[in-house]
Design a protein around this motif. Structure first.
Motif, PDB file in Angstrom:
ATOM      1  N   ASP A 113       0.440  -0.969  -0.192  1.00  0.00           N
ATOM      2  CA  ASP A 113       0.589   0.574   0.090  1.00  0.00           C
ATOM      3  C   ASP A 113       1.103   1.054  -0.333  1.00  0.00           C
ATOM      4  O   ASP A 113       0.521   1.901  -0.389  1.00  0.00           O
ATOM      5  N   VAL A 114       1.655   1.396   0.634  1.00  0.00           N
ATOM      6  CA  VAL A 114       2.549   3.030   0.898  1.00  0.00           C
ATOM      7  C   VAL A 114       3.670   2.654  -0.364  1.00  0.00           C
ATOM      8  O   VAL A 114       3.687   3.771   0.007  1.00  0.00           O
ATOM      9  N   THR A 115       4.311   1.292   0.199  1.00  0.00           N
ATOM     10  CA  THR A 115       5.607   1.658  -1.197  1.00  0.00           C
ATOM     11  C   THR A 115       4.226   2.457  -2.727  1.00  0.00           C
ATOM     12  O   THR A 115       4.647   2.708  -3.150  1.00  0.00           O
ATOM     13  N   ALA A 116       3.146   2.125  -2.973  1.00  0.00           N
ATOM     14  CA  ALA A 116       2.627   2.147  -4.552  1.00  0.00           C
ATOM     15  C   ALA A 116       2.499   3.623  -4.126  1.00  0.00           C
ATOM     16  O   ALA A 116       2.063   4.153  -4.985  1.00  0.00           O
ATOM     17  N   MET A 117       1.535   4.125  -3.365  1.00  0.00           N
ATOM     18  CA  MET A 117       1.455   4.721  -2.665  1.00  0.00           C
ATOM     19  C   MET A 117       2.309   6.789  -3.333  1.00  0.00           C
ATOM     20  O   MET A 117       2.467   7.207  -3.593  1.00  0.00           O
ATOM     21  N   ALA A 118       3.574   6.057  -2.072  1.00  0.00           N
ATOM     22  CA  ALA A 118       5.304   6.261  -2.293  1.00  0.00           C
ATOM     23  C   ALA A 118       5.055   6.813  -4.086  1.00  0.00           C
ATOM     24  O   ALA A 118       5.725   7.836  -4.553  1.00  0.00           O
ATOM     25  N   ALA A 157      -8.428  -6.710  -0.193  1.00  0.00           N
ATOM     26  CA  ALA A 157      -8.698  -5.361  -1.566  1.00  0.00           C
ATOM     27  C   ALA A 157      -7.460  -3.939  -1.912  1.00  0.00           C
ATOM     28  O   ALA A 157      -7.190  -3.667  -2.821  1.00  0.00           O
ATOM     29  N   GLU A 158      -7.489  -3.501  -0.714  1.00  0.00           N
ATOM     30  CA  GLU A 158      -7.404  -2.255  -1.011  1.00  0.00           C
ATOM     31  C   GLU A 158      -5.869  -2.129  -1.287  1.00  0.00           C
ATOM     32  O   GLU A 158      -5.050  -1.284  -2.016  1.00  0.00           O
ATOM     33  N   SER A 159      -5.187  -3.615  -0.860  1.00  0.00           N
ATOM     34  CA  SER A 159      -3.386  -3.049  -1.016  1.00  0.00           C
ATOM     35  C   SER A 159      -3.409  -3.619  -2.815  1.00  0.00           C
ATOM     36  O   SER A 159      -2.863  -2.638  -3.360  1.00  0.00           O
ATOM     37  N   ALA A 160      -4.358  -3.936  -3.732  1.00  0.00           N
ATOM     38  CA  ALA A 160      -3.943  -4.306  -4.903  1.00  0.00           C
ATOM     39  C   ALA A 160      -5.242  -3.604  -5.612  1.00  0.00           C
ATOM     40  O   ALA A 160      -4.585  -2.733  -6.623  1.00  0.00           O
ATOM     41  N   ALA A 161      -5.756  -2.661  -5.040  1.00  0.00           N
ATOM     42  CA  ALA A 161      -5.991  -1.324  -5.572  1.00  0.00           C
ATOM     43  C   ALA A 161      -4.993  -0.197  -6.116  1.00  0.00           C
ATOM     44  O   ALA A 161      -5.509   0.146  -6.579  1.00  0.00           O
ATOM     45  N   GLN A 162      -4.280  -0.286  -4.454  1.00  0.00           N
ATOM     46  CA  GLN A 162      -3.478   0.942  -4.649  1.00  0.00           C
ATOM     47  C   GLN A 162      -2.492   0.456  -5.392  1.00  0.00           C
ATOM     48  O   GLN A 162      -2.068   1.764  -6.041  1.00  0.00           O
ATOM     49  N   VAL A 163      -2.246  -0.103  -5.913  1.00  0.00           N
ATOM     50  CA  VAL A 163      -1.154  -1.142  -7.082  1.00  0.00           C
ATOM     51  C   VAL A 163      -1.547  -0.595  -7.619  1.00  0.00           C
ATOM     52  O   VAL A 163      -0.676  -0.240  -9.078  1.00  0.00           O
ATOM     53  N   VAL A 164      -3.163  -1.128  -8.443  1.00  0.00           N
ATOM     54  CA  VAL A 164      -3.379  -0.646  -9.498  1.00  0.00           C
ATOM     55  C   VAL A 164      -3.608   0.704 -10.268  1.00  0.00           C
ATOM     56  O   VAL A 164      -3.376   1.299 -11.581  1.00  0.00           O
ATOM     57  N   ILE A 165      -4.128   1.098  -9.353  1.00  0.00           N
ATOM     58  CA  ILE A 165      -3.657   2.623  -9.692  1.00  0.00           C
ATOM     59  C   ILE A 165      -2.596   3.733  -9.380  1.00  0.00           C
ATOM     60  O   ILE A 165      -2.524   4.172 -10.780  1.00  0.00           O
ATOM     61  N   THR A 166      -0.970   2.718  -8.656  1.00  0.00           N
ATOM     62  CA  THR A 166      -0.058   3.247  -9.078  1.00  0.00           C
ATOM     63  C   THR A 166       0.016   2.820 -10.441  1.00  0.00           C
ATOM     64  O   THR A 166       0.400   3.221 -11.074  1.00  0.00           O
ATOM     65  N   LEU A 167      -0.039   1.449 -10.807  1.00  0.00           N
ATOM     66  CA  LEU A 167       1.080   1.886 -11.881  1.00  0.00           C
ATOM     67  C   LEU A 167      -0.067   1.857 -13.471  1.00  0.00           C
ATOM     68  O   LEU A 167       0.923   2.273 -14.154  1.00  0.00           O
ATOM     69  N   THR A 221      -3.132 -14.919 -12.573  1.00  0.00           N
ATOM     70  CA  THR A 221      -3.501 -13.476 -11.767  1.00  0.00           C
ATOM     71  C   THR A 221      -2.609 -12.529 -11.961  1.00  0.00           C
ATOM     72  O   THR A 221      -1.641 -12.631 -11.321  1.00  0.00           O
ATOM     73  N   SER A 222      -3.462 -11.594 -12.684  1.00  0.00           N
ATOM     74  CA  SER A 222      -2.475  -9.953 -12.013  1.00  0.00           C
ATOM     75  C   SER A 222      -3.362  -9.368 -11.572  1.00  0.00           C
ATOM     76  O   SER A 222      -3.758  -9.834 -10.012  1.00  0.00           O
ATOM     77  N   ALA A 223      -1.971  -7.905 -11.562  1.00  0.00           N
ATOM     78  CA  ALA A 223      -2.599  -7.457 -10.159  1.00  0.00           C
ATOM     79  C   ALA A 223      -3.828  -6.531 -10.040  1.00  0.00           C
ATOM     80  O   ALA A 223      -4.748  -6.867  -9.113  1.00  0.00           O
ATOM     81  N   TYR A 224      -4.633  -6.844 -11.421  1.00  0.00           N
ATOM     82  CA  TYR A 224      -5.929  -6.436 -11.594  1.00  0.00           C
ATOM     83  C   TYR A 224      -6.617  -7.395 -11.801  1.00  0.00           C
ATOM     84  O   TYR A 224      -8.210  -7.645 -10.347  1.00  0.00           O
ATOM     85  N   ASP A 225      -6.853  -8.581 -11.473  1.00  0.00           N
ATOM     86  CA  ASP A 225      -7.468  -9.443 -11.483  1.00  0.00           C
ATOM     87  C   ASP A 225      -7.288  -9.981  -9.295  1.00  0.00           C
ATOM     88  O   ASP A 225      -8.737  -9.814  -9.118  1.00  0.00           O
ATOM     89  N   ALA A 226      -6.215  -9.546  -8.898  1.00  0.00           N
ATOM     90  CA  ALA A 226      -6.647  -9.717  -7.671  1.00  0.00           C
ATOM     91  C   ALA A 226      -7.434  -8.687  -6.911  1.00  0.00           C
ATOM     92  O   ALA A 226      -8.432  -9.536  -5.821  1.00  0.00           O
ATOM     93  N   MET A 227      -7.581  -7.612  -7.474  1.00  0.00           N
ATOM     94  CA  MET A 227      -8.558  -6.455  -6.595  1.00  0.00           C
ATOM     95  C   MET A 227      -9.695  -7.436  -6.583  1.00  0.00           C
ATOM     96  O   MET A 227     -11.100  -7.056  -5.879  1.00  0.00           O
ATOM     97  N   LEU A 228     -10.581  -7.703  -8.440  1.00  0.00           N
ATOM     98  CA  LEU A 228     -11.505  -7.772  -8.490  1.00  0.00           C
ATOM     99  C   LEU A 228     -12.151  -9.362  -7.537  1.00  0.00           C
ATOM    100  O   LEU A 228     -13.306  -9.349  -7.457  1.00  0.00           O
TER     101      LEU A 228
END
Length: 205
Positions: free
Chosen positions: A47-52, A88-98, A116-123
Motif C-alpha cells: 500500500d505505502v510503497t505504491a502510494m509513494a 483488496a485495498e493493497s491490490a487497488a493501490q497497486v492498480v492505481i499506481t501502475l 493472476t494479474s494485479a487487476y484480477d487480484a483486486m476484483l
C-alpha cells in the motif's frame, strides 16, 4: 509518511514547484534500506510503497526501482499482503499506481503471477454488489470506494486521477461564491465526487 505523500500529490497538482522538490526529496529519504516504504518497521508494505511511487512519479522522479519492489511484493497467487493478510485495498493501490505510471496492471508480465494479474487480484474481493476488505467478507464503503477509484483510474488510464484544481471554490460558509460569472456557469459535481472517493480511500488506508 502518508502526510508527506499526499502533500506532494497536492503540491504537484497545484504546481507549487518549490514544495514539490522539497517534498519529493523528503519522501525519497524515507525509503527503506531494502527498498520500498512502510508506515513502520523495515519490511516494505505494498500500500505505502505504491502510494509513494505514485507521488514520486507525479513529481517527475524515476520510480522504476519501486515498480520492481512492487512486483516482488506480489505473492505467488497474484495477491498483495499487508500485515500478513491479502486484501483488496493493497491490490487497488497497486492498480492505481501502475496506471498512473503508464503500466498496464492487467497485462504487464511483472504483475502476473501464476495467471493472476494485479487487476484480477483486486476484483477477487467482489462481494454483494461492492468489495470486501478480506476474501469472504461483506462489502464495505471504504473498500468499495478505494476500488471505485482504481476502476476510474483504469478507465481513464491514469490521466489526471489526482487532480483537485478543477474543484469549485467554496467560502467558509459552505456556499459557492456568487456573481455574474459564477451564476452563468454550471456546477460540475464529478470532480468533487472523485475527491470524495479519494478522501474515503485515504481514511481506509
Amino acid at each position: 509518511i502518508t502526510e508527506v505523500i499526499w502533500r506532494l500529490v497536492l503540491a504537484v497538482d497545484l504546481k507549487m514547484n518549490e514544495q514539490v522538490d522539497s517534498l519529493a526529496d523528503l519522501l525519497a529519504s524515507l525509503e527503506l534500506k531494502g527498498g520500498g516504504f512502510a508506515l513502520s518497521g523495515q519490511a516494505a508494505d505494498p500500500d505505502v510503497t505504491a502510494m509513494a511511487a505514485c507521488a514520486l512519479h507525479l513529481a517527475g522522479r524515476d520510480v522504476t526501482p519501486l515498480t520492481h519492489v512492487l512486483s516482488s511484493l506480489q505473492a505467488s497467487d497474484g495477491h498483495f499482503l499487508s500485515y500478513g493478510a491479502k486484501n483488496a485495498e493493497s491490490a487497488a493501490q497497486v492498480v492505481i499506481t501502475l496506471r498512473v505510471c503508464g503500466i498496464d496492471p492487467k497485462t504487464d508480465p511483472r504483475f502476473i503471477k501464476n495467471g493472476t494479474s494485479a487487476y484480477d487480484a483486486m476484483l477477487y474481493f467482489a462481494a454483494d454488489g461492492g468489495f470486501s476488505h478480506l476474501a469472504g467478507g461483506k462489502s464495505n464503503l471504504h473498500t468499495s470506494s478505494q476500488i471505485a477509484l482504481a476502476l476510474l483510474c483504469e478507465e481513464k488510464l491514469g490521466e489526471r486521477i489526482y487532480s483537485f484544481s478543477s474543484l469549485e471554490p467554496v467560502t467558509p460558509s459552505g456556499k459557492a461564491p456568487t456573481g455574474p460569472d459564477t451564476e452563468k456557469s454550471e456546477f460540475n459535481y464529478k470532480p468533487i465526487a472523485c475527491a470524495a472517493i479519494l478522501v474515503i480511500a485515504l481514511i481506509s488506508v
